[in-house]
Design an enzyme around this catalytic site. Structure first.
Site, PDB file in Angstrom:
ATOM      1  N   SER A  21      43.993  26.379  58.734  1.00  0.00           N
ATOM      2  CA  SER A  21      43.200  26.938  57.645  1.00  0.00           C
ATOM      3  C   SER A  21      43.191  28.466  57.619  1.00  0.00           C
ATOM      4  O   SER A  21      44.228  29.091  57.499  1.00  0.00           O
ATOM      5  CB  SER A  21      41.788  26.361  57.744  1.00  0.00           C
ATOM      6  OG  SER A  21      40.994  26.803  56.688  1.00  0.00           O
TER       7      SER A  21
ATOM      8  N   ASP B 145      41.852  24.950  50.695  1.00  0.00           N
ATOM      9  CA  ASP B 145      40.729  24.042  50.448  1.00  0.00           C
ATOM     10  C   ASP B 145      39.427  24.810  50.213  1.00  0.00           C
ATOM     11  O   ASP B 145      38.351  24.217  50.154  1.00  0.00           O
ATOM     12  CB  ASP B 145      40.564  22.996  51.572  1.00  0.00           C
ATOM     13  CG  ASP B 145      40.173  23.599  52.901  1.00  0.00           C
ATOM     14  OD1 ASP B 145      40.194  24.834  53.039  1.00  0.00           O
ATOM     15  OD2 ASP B 145      39.855  22.805  53.817  1.00  0.00           O
TER      16      ASP B 145
ATOM     17  N   ARG C  39      22.476  28.848  64.842  1.00  0.00           N
ATOM     18  CA  ARG C  39      23.140  27.585  65.189  1.00  0.00           C
ATOM     19  C   ARG C  39      24.373  27.877  66.038  1.00  0.00           C
ATOM     20  O   ARG C  39      25.005  28.934  65.877  1.00  0.00           O
ATOM     21  CB  ARG C  39      23.534  26.795  63.931  1.00  0.00           C
ATOM     22  CG  ARG C  39      24.347  27.585  62.938  1.00  0.00           C
ATOM     23  CD  ARG C  39      24.784  26.738  61.756  1.00  0.00           C
ATOM     24  NE  ARG C  39      25.902  25.878  62.090  1.00  0.00           N
ATOM     25  CZ  ARG C  39      27.181  26.264  62.110  1.00  0.00           C
ATOM     26  NH1 ARG C  39      27.522  27.506  61.815  1.00  0.00           N
ATOM     27  NH2 ARG C  39      28.130  25.407  62.423  1.00  0.00           N
ATOM     28  N   PRO C  40      24.685  26.944  66.938  1.00  0.00           N
ATOM     29  CA  PRO C  40      25.917  27.151  67.705  1.00  0.00           C
ATOM     30  C   PRO C  40      27.106  26.889  66.788  1.00  0.00           C
ATOM     31  O   PRO C  40      27.096  25.913  66.036  1.00  0.00           O
ATOM     32  CB  PRO C  40      25.843  26.081  68.814  1.00  0.00           C
ATOM     33  CG  PRO C  40      24.912  25.037  68.307  1.00  0.00           C
ATOM     34  CD  PRO C  40      24.005  25.681  67.297  1.00  0.00           C
TER      35      PRO C  40
ATOM     36  N   GLY D 200      30.663  25.636  65.435  1.00  0.00           N
ATOM     37  CA  GLY D 200      31.501  24.488  65.770  1.00  0.00           C
ATOM     38  C   GLY D 200      32.957  24.895  65.929  1.00  0.00           C
ATOM     39  O   GLY D 200      33.796  24.077  66.273  1.00  0.00           O
TER      40      GLY D 200
HETATM   41  C1  16G Z   1      34.914  24.505  59.516  1.00  0.00           C
HETATM   42  C2  16G Z   1      34.453  23.581  58.420  1.00  0.00           C
HETATM   43  C3  16G Z   1      33.631  24.322  57.408  1.00  0.00           C
HETATM   44  C4  16G Z   1      32.488  25.056  58.058  1.00  0.00           C
HETATM   45  C5  16G Z   1      32.977  25.898  59.205  1.00  0.00           C
HETATM   46  C6  16G Z   1      31.793  26.400  60.009  1.00  0.00           C
HETATM   47  C7  16G Z   1      35.641  21.717  57.423  1.00  0.00           C
HETATM   48  C8  16G Z   1      36.891  21.268  56.730  1.00  0.00           C
HETATM   49  N1  16G Z   1      35.605  22.995  57.747  1.00  0.00           N
HETATM   50  O1  16G Z   1      35.805  25.453  59.037  1.00  0.00           O
HETATM   51  O2  16G Z   1      33.150  23.387  56.497  1.00  0.00           O
HETATM   52  O3  16G Z   1      31.820  25.867  57.146  1.00  0.00           O
HETATM   53  O4  16G Z   1      33.775  25.119  60.076  1.00  0.00           O
HETATM   54  O5  16G Z   1      32.246  27.090  61.106  1.00  0.00           O
HETATM   55  O6  16G Z   1      34.736  20.953  57.684  1.00  0.00           O
HETATM   56  P1  16G Z   1      31.248  27.482  62.279  1.00  0.00           P
HETATM   57  O7  16G Z   1      30.687  26.203  62.837  1.00  0.00           O
HETATM   58  O8  16G Z   1      32.093  28.242  63.227  1.00  0.00           O
HETATM   59  O9  16G Z   1      30.178  28.323  61.667  1.00  0.00           O
HETATM   60 MG    MG Z   2      40.665  25.765  54.820  1.00  0.00          MG
END
Ligand code: 16G
Ligand code: MG
EC number: 5.4.2.3
Length: 570
Positions: free
Chosen positions: A92, A308, A524-525, A527
């Site tokens: 991405s 996306d 928030r942690p 992801g």
């Molecule tokens: C990923 C997620 C996105 C979310 C981002 C948060 C998908 C396809 N992509 O890119 O939706 O906004 O993680 O990232 O689900 P973070 O947890 O590091 O803040």
């Molecule tokens: Mg993307």
């Protein structure tokens, strides 16, 4: 990056049991061949990765074994669901050197959570444990190994993607799966292919051509109905992040050119993928991408590296930059859909789904002015998508530009009937809705599809980009990151809007928020990165900045901050 949470504690370790089971039940898997081929895609010792919010993501050179194993896993999932499963090779908006992979479930959705755990176990198994883990998954999920399997594969334009997708294919074939390699695709196109294949072609034709035709036909039909056809409404500058979106938009543009002319920037001919451009750059830096000349009031948008996500923006007459993010996109779309429903005379239940990152002004506008119910879920597309499925019409967007609209089968049928039966004005509105439904990619948020939806709505309503932007004014906000020793010490509730642990953190945030007007803050942690994210908004940029800083300090103190204390100023 890569969501490396440390040691994975969800994989069972009872090796002895397995030896027995191998002998009895699993002669259908050629374990010898798997072992032999796996050695050609060997896992670096000790490397632990997590199937995170958007699959696996890390440096491309660490991913060969993951790709091979995801090929294996996709076959098991396909056998279990008796459906086609998708595998997308992309990272991405990450830098060009990274890569990643995610699996796509039968209706084009993200992989089911229990299989995310299997993916993590399989990716992290040391070579000698691979067979055991594979068999464990087949057992737990009651996979019928006799069942045929079919996997479709897509990849983005990263230099590493071609080789990595070949490793997926190796995995698929070694366990006897059939496959179709689509080669270069945007992520949402791969989701679309999976959806089409598993719905007997009812959703569309599972080819790139089929995708272009379905969307373009709907778009051209819609824009034909627009009364204002001034040029200003019909041209758009698109920053493609030097990614796959450029290739696909270029292939597609002649299909819809009578409705819209697009000018492509950062099309990959010179620049580096996602470098100083793309939706993530524009949203997080709140400035235009490099390589794009913007005249005042020109409508512009940016895709991310796998197309996306989309955000819009423009420069006003004074040269100020205005960002139109996912919240405002959701507002435009849901307002338009609601208006059409009123015209048709249908009272369908429509809901908007956001995350905690949605600007407070957008939520207020939707609830108070538009009278549309708004729901909040945890961050990550799958959570929003899932919630949106509960409505007749569910519109979901993350502020960062991921999103789409979902229509229940009953609604689709009803609208089709109305488009045939109703009289004049109502029929026209029903026809519009029918086309809008076709124009959305209901399998996944899709920059190309969303762009065409937005362009059609602006043309139909005769709205300029400034008028759209003026629907409401965003509250000033600030996002920060804090380094902590272990971000898992932070747990949240209420769709990530409140911290449950560590003790005292939420109370501290509450006290800080009270000091500012129209303020809100949460932590928030992440992801996808090894950090804690902090979000704050307030009535002025200064207040939002102060609040974000103070919350960062609270996180640093109460959640085991490491390195330098957060400093004020940005
Ligand atoms: C990923 C997620 C996105 C979310 C981002 C948060 C998908 C396809 N992509 O890119 O939706 O906004 O993680 O990232 O689900 P973070 O947890 O590091 O803040
Ligand atoms: Mg993307």
């Amino acid at each position: 990056m890569g969501g490396e949470w440390g040691q994975s504690d969800i994989c069972p370790e009872s090796a002895q049991e397995w030896t027995i089971q191998v002998g009895q039940d699993h002669l259908d898997m050629d374990l010898g061949a798997i072992t032999k081929y796996s050695a050609l895609h060997a896992k670096p010792n000790g490397l632990i990765l997590q199937y995170g919010t958007a699959g696996f993501r890390t440096k491309a050179e660490h991913l060969d074994h993951v790709m091979f194993r995801m090929g294996l896993l996709a076959v098991l999932r396909s056998k279990q669901t008796k459906s086609t499963i998708g595998v997308m090779v992309t990272a991405s908006h990450n830098p060009e050197e990274d890569n990643g992979v995610k699996l796509v479930d039968p209706l084009g959705e993200m992989l089911a959570p229990s299989w995310e755990e299997h993916a993590t176990c399989l990716a992290n198994a040391e070579e000698q444990d691979m067979q055991r883990v594979l068999i464990d998954i087949s057992e737990k999920e009651a996979v019928n190994l006799q069942q045929d399997a079919f996997v479709v594969i897509g990849r983005d334009t990263r230099p590493s993607s071609e080789k990595l997708s070949q490793s997926v294919i190796d995995g698929v074939t070694v366990v006897g799966g059939q496959f179709h390699d689509y080669g270069l695709l945007t992520t949402p196109q791969l989701h679309y292919m999976v959806y089409c294949r598993n719905t007997g072609g009812r959703y569309g034709k599972a080819t790139v051509e089929g995708y272009y035709q379905k969307l373009s036909k709907a778009f051209v039909e819609l824009t034909k109905q627009a009364s204002c056809s001034g040029d200003e409404y019909r041209s758009l500058k698109v920053d493609c992040a030097n990614g796959i979106g450029a290739l696909k938009l270029r292939e597609m543009e002649h299909y819809f050119s009578q409705g819209l002319s697009v000018q492509l920037f950062n099309d990959g001919s010179k620049g580096k993928l996602n470098h100083l451009c793309g939706a993530d750059f524009v949203k997080s830096h709140q400035k235009p991408p490099q390589g794009m000349e913007i005249k005042s009031n020109e409508r512009c948008c940016s895709f991310d590296g796998d197309a996306d996500r989309i955000v819009y923006y423009y420069h006003d007459a004074d040269g100020h930059f205005h960002l139109i993010d996912g919240d405002k996109i959701a507002t435009l779309i849901s307002s338009f859909l609601k208006e059409l429903l009123v015209e048709i005379g249908e009272s369908l239940n429509i809901g908007v789904v956001q995350t905690a990152y949605a600007n407070g002004s957008s939520t207020r506008y939707l609830e108070e002015v538009m009278k549309v119910p708004v729901y909040c879920t945890k961050t990550g597309v799958k959570h929003l998508h899932h919630k949106a499925q509960e409505f007749d019409i569910g519109v979901y967007f993350e502020a960062n530009g991921h999103g789409t609209a979902l229509f229940s089968t009953a609604v689709e049928m009803k609208i089709k009937q109305s488009a045939e039966q109703l009289e004049d004005k109502k029929r026209k509105a029903a026809k519009m809705l029918e086309n809008i439904i076709d124009l959305f990619n209901q399998a996944a948020g899709d920059a190309i599809s969303d762009m065409l939806v937005i362009e059609a709505i602006l043309a139909l309503k005769g709205l300029t980009v400034q008028q759209w932007d003026a629907l409401y004014t965003d509250l000033p906000n600030r996002q920060l990151k804090v380094q902590v020793a272990d971000r898992r010490v932070i747990s949240t509730t209420n769709a990530e809007r409140q911290a449950v642990t560590p003790p005292g953190l939420q109370e501290a945030i509450n006290d800080l928020v009270k000091k500012y007007k129209l303020s809100r803050a949460f932590v928030r942690p992440s992801g996808t990165e090894d950090v804690v994210r902090v979000y704050a908004e307030a009535d002025s940029q200064e207040s939002a900045d102060h609040l974000a800083h103070e919350v960062s300090l609270a996180v640093f103190q109460l959640a085991g901050g490491i390195g330098e204390r957060p400093q004020p100023g940005f």
